[in-house]
Design a protein around this motif. Structure first.
Motif, short mmCIF file in Angstrom:
data_model
loop_
_atom_site.label_atom_id
_atom_site.label_comp_id
_atom_site.label_asym_id
_atom_site.label_seq_id
_atom_site.Cartn_x
_atom_site.Cartn_y
_atom_site.Cartn_z
N ILE A 3 7.70 35.67 27.96
CA ILE A 3 7.58 34.44 28.76
C ILE A 3 7.10 33.29 27.87
CG2 ILE A 3 6.31 33.36 30.67
CD1 ILE A 3 6.05 36.14 31.92
N GLU A 80 12.53 35.22 27.87
CA GLU A 80 13.55 35.31 28.94
C GLU A 80 13.33 34.25 30.02
OE1 GLU A 80 11.79 39.34 28.65
OE2 GLU A 80 13.49 39.85 29.91
N VAL A 81 12.07 33.86 30.19
CA VAL A 81 11.73 32.91 31.25
C VAL A 81 10.79 31.85 30.68
CG1 VAL A 81 10.68 32.64 33.54
CG2 VAL A 81 11.86 34.76 32.98
N HIS A 119 18.96 32.59 30.61
CA HIS A 119 17.56 32.16 30.55
C HIS A 119 17.18 31.55 31.90
CE1 HIS A 119 14.09 31.21 27.93
NE2 HIS A 119 13.86 30.25 28.80
N THR A 120 15.96 31.82 32.34
CA THR A 120 15.48 31.20 33.58
C THR A 120 14.38 30.19 33.27
OG1 THR A 120 16.10 33.01 35.04
CG2 THR A 120 14.26 31.66 35.75
N VAL A 122 11.51 27.82 35.03
CA VAL A 122 10.77 27.69 36.29
C VAL A 122 9.91 26.43 36.24
CG1 VAL A 122 9.17 28.80 37.89
CG2 VAL A 122 10.68 30.21 36.47
N ALA A 185 17.89 33.81 38.86
CA ALA A 185 16.60 33.14 38.61
C ALA A 185 15.53 33.78 39.49
CB ALA A 185 16.71 31.65 38.91
N ASP A 188 14.46 37.13 38.09
CA ASP A 188 13.55 36.98 36.94
C ASP A 188 12.14 36.63 37.40
OD1 ASP A 188 15.28 37.65 34.94
OD2 ASP A 188 15.84 35.58 34.42
N MET A 189 12.05 35.74 38.39
CA MET A 189 10.72 35.36 38.88
C MET A 189 10.05 36.56 39.55
SD MET A 189 11.85 31.67 40.36
CE MET A 189 10.33 30.96 40.91
#
Ligand code: UGA
Length: 434
Positions: A3, A80-81, A119-120, A122, A185, A188-189
């Motif tokens: 992250i 990744e995020v 890729h996410t 946020v 997304a 991933d979250m």
């Protein structure tokens, strides 16, 4: 998971350290080299309870290695995020200024152009409804030359962290809100928060990004209005000579009302309630609706410091007199003075020609930037010595514990904005709503 967290303010640093504590590998990206060096040395760049221990545990030489900081955006490529935790300050008209978020999204998009797998991103910062979908996502798409929903996904995960208890609030949340406009997304979250949900059983609200954005504003609007409502009721109580705290204790027994956030007094300060209420009033007005309740909540809040000063005027003419201001932080447990009620109080005292002497256990240096010319005392005793009146602004334990120290005042008039001091013989005591 790997992250990245962009921004090392109190939210960014807190969530980076907490994600590391949940077992993720976290890199915190910030443009400030000093902040980055501080985190990498295992120390904390912000005054936040419980954060020093977590950063030392995960970022120091002897730590787990789960947290590191860098000024290099390229670090996001190994993750990744990415959580965007950049400031959203207030414009002069009250609307939010998205320019720092926009610049961050552009730099992130530029960097993600090199990424070949999903890729996410946020959005964690507080932004008005539609900002993620209509502003941040298009910037990311253009800068990365990639397609949302195909190459990358965007989510919105509002924070409900109080300054001073941010780590505890993160690790034991009332709820986790996951807003996403596409399934990957959201997935991933869910993975990011899975260890937290597992250990706390916190309810999870899954929704779209606009609703997630609105939930944050609704939450803070409700809390700010609750404090303003109890202040309005408190002011009525004061007119009748009734103790607002006794009334609040009784109504708080009704579980539809709840006992929390019923402390009447000087009102709310800090970086969030004022900014967020103004931003949502402004955004709603642009949509064609003027929120009357919220406008009233702001007005009541603005009036409380003036009421405190008016009560003081009933007892003392402070012209050329020494006046002690006890507490400068917007609440106990923080050195943050943004929108602190101490600011209008000190301005009002200066307008009256008073010699202000202020005390706070940790917030003096921050307040010095607003008021470089007033006197700052190292102890409450020094502030009270020879003062014509004392105004209680922040209910730090160092202040609520005061008693015989008031005897050193020239005239022991205590005007209490936080119900911090006990009434007793020998003190002329005036409470704001009791
Ligand atoms: C607030 C919210 O409580 C968090 O949930 C939110 O995440 C955060 O804003 C944010 O948007 O980032 P914070 O500003 O740290 O957190 O402070 P609070 O503890 O909520 O207090 C806000 C103000 O209300 C303080 O000035 C406090 O003195 C005042 N207050 C609070 C009262 O005057 N009476 C009360 O009963 C409660």
């Amino acid at each position: 998971m790997d992250i990245s967290v962009i921004g090392s303010g109190y939210v960014g640093t807190t969530i980076a350290a907490c994600f590391a504590d949940l077992g993720h590998d976290v890199v915190n990206v910030d443009i400030d080299e000093e902040i980055v060096a501080t985190i990498n040395s295992g120390a904390t760049p912000v005054h936040e309870e419980d954060l020093p221990g977590l950063i030392a545990k995960h970022a120091s030489d002897t730590g787990t290695g789960g947290l590191r900081a860098t000024t290099d955006y390229e670090a996001v490529l190994d993750t990744e995020v990415t959580f965007l935790c950049l400031p959203t300050p207030q414009n002069v008209d009250g609307s939010i200024d998205l320019s720092i978020m926009e610049a961050g999204a552009e730099q992130l998009g530029d960097t993600l152009a090199e990424k070949t797998d999903w890729h996410t991103v946020v959005v964690k910062s507080t932004v008005v409804p539609g900002s993620t979908e209509d502003v941040i996502t298009p910037i990311l798409a253009e800068a990365s030359n990639q397609t949302p929903g195909k190459d990358f996904g965007v989510g919105m995960n509002p924070e409900f962290l109080r300054e001073g208890t941010a780590v505890a609030d993160f690790l034991d949340p009332d709820k986790v809100v996951l807003g996403a406009d596409d399934d990957r997304a959201l997935a991933d979250m869910q993975d990011v928060f899975a260890p937290l949900i597992e250990q706390t059983d916190a309810p999870v609200v899954e929704t779209d990004t606009r609703t997630a954005e609105m939930i944050k504003y609704a939450n803070n609007s409700f809390l700010a209005s609750k404090v303003s409502l109890i202040n309005d009721i408190g002011n009525i109580c004061k007119e009748y000579g009734i103790d607002a705290y006794e009334v609040a204790g009784a109504i708080g027994l009704d579980d539809r009302i709840s006992e929390r956030f019923l402390r009447s007094g000087l009102g709310w300060g800090g970086s969030c309630f004022g900014k967020d209420t103004n931003a949502i009033i402004n955004a709603a007005t642009e949509q064609g609706y003027e929120p009357a309740m919220l406008a009233a909540a702001v007005e009541v809040n603005d009036r409380q410091p003036q009421r405190l000063l008016a009560f003081m005027d009933q007892h003392v003419d402070v012209t050329n007199k020494r006046v002690a201001v006890l507490g400068l932080a917007f609440k106990p447990g923080t050195d943050d003075v943004r929108n602190s009620r101490a600011i209008p109080v000190i301005e009002g005292l200066q307008d009256r020609g008073a010699d202000v002497v202020a005390y706070d256990p940790v917030a003096v240096e921050n307040m010095r930037e607003h008021f470089p010319d007033i006197e700052y005392a190292d102890t409450p005793e020094d502030a009270l010595d020879g003062a014509a009146t004392a105004l209680v602004v922040t209910d730090w334990p160092e202040i609520t514990d005061l008693d015989e120290e008031f005897d050193a005042m020239q005239t022991p008039v205590v005007v209490d904005g936080r119900r911090a001091i006990d009434r007793r013989d020998g003190i002329v005591y005036e409470g704001l709503t009791w």
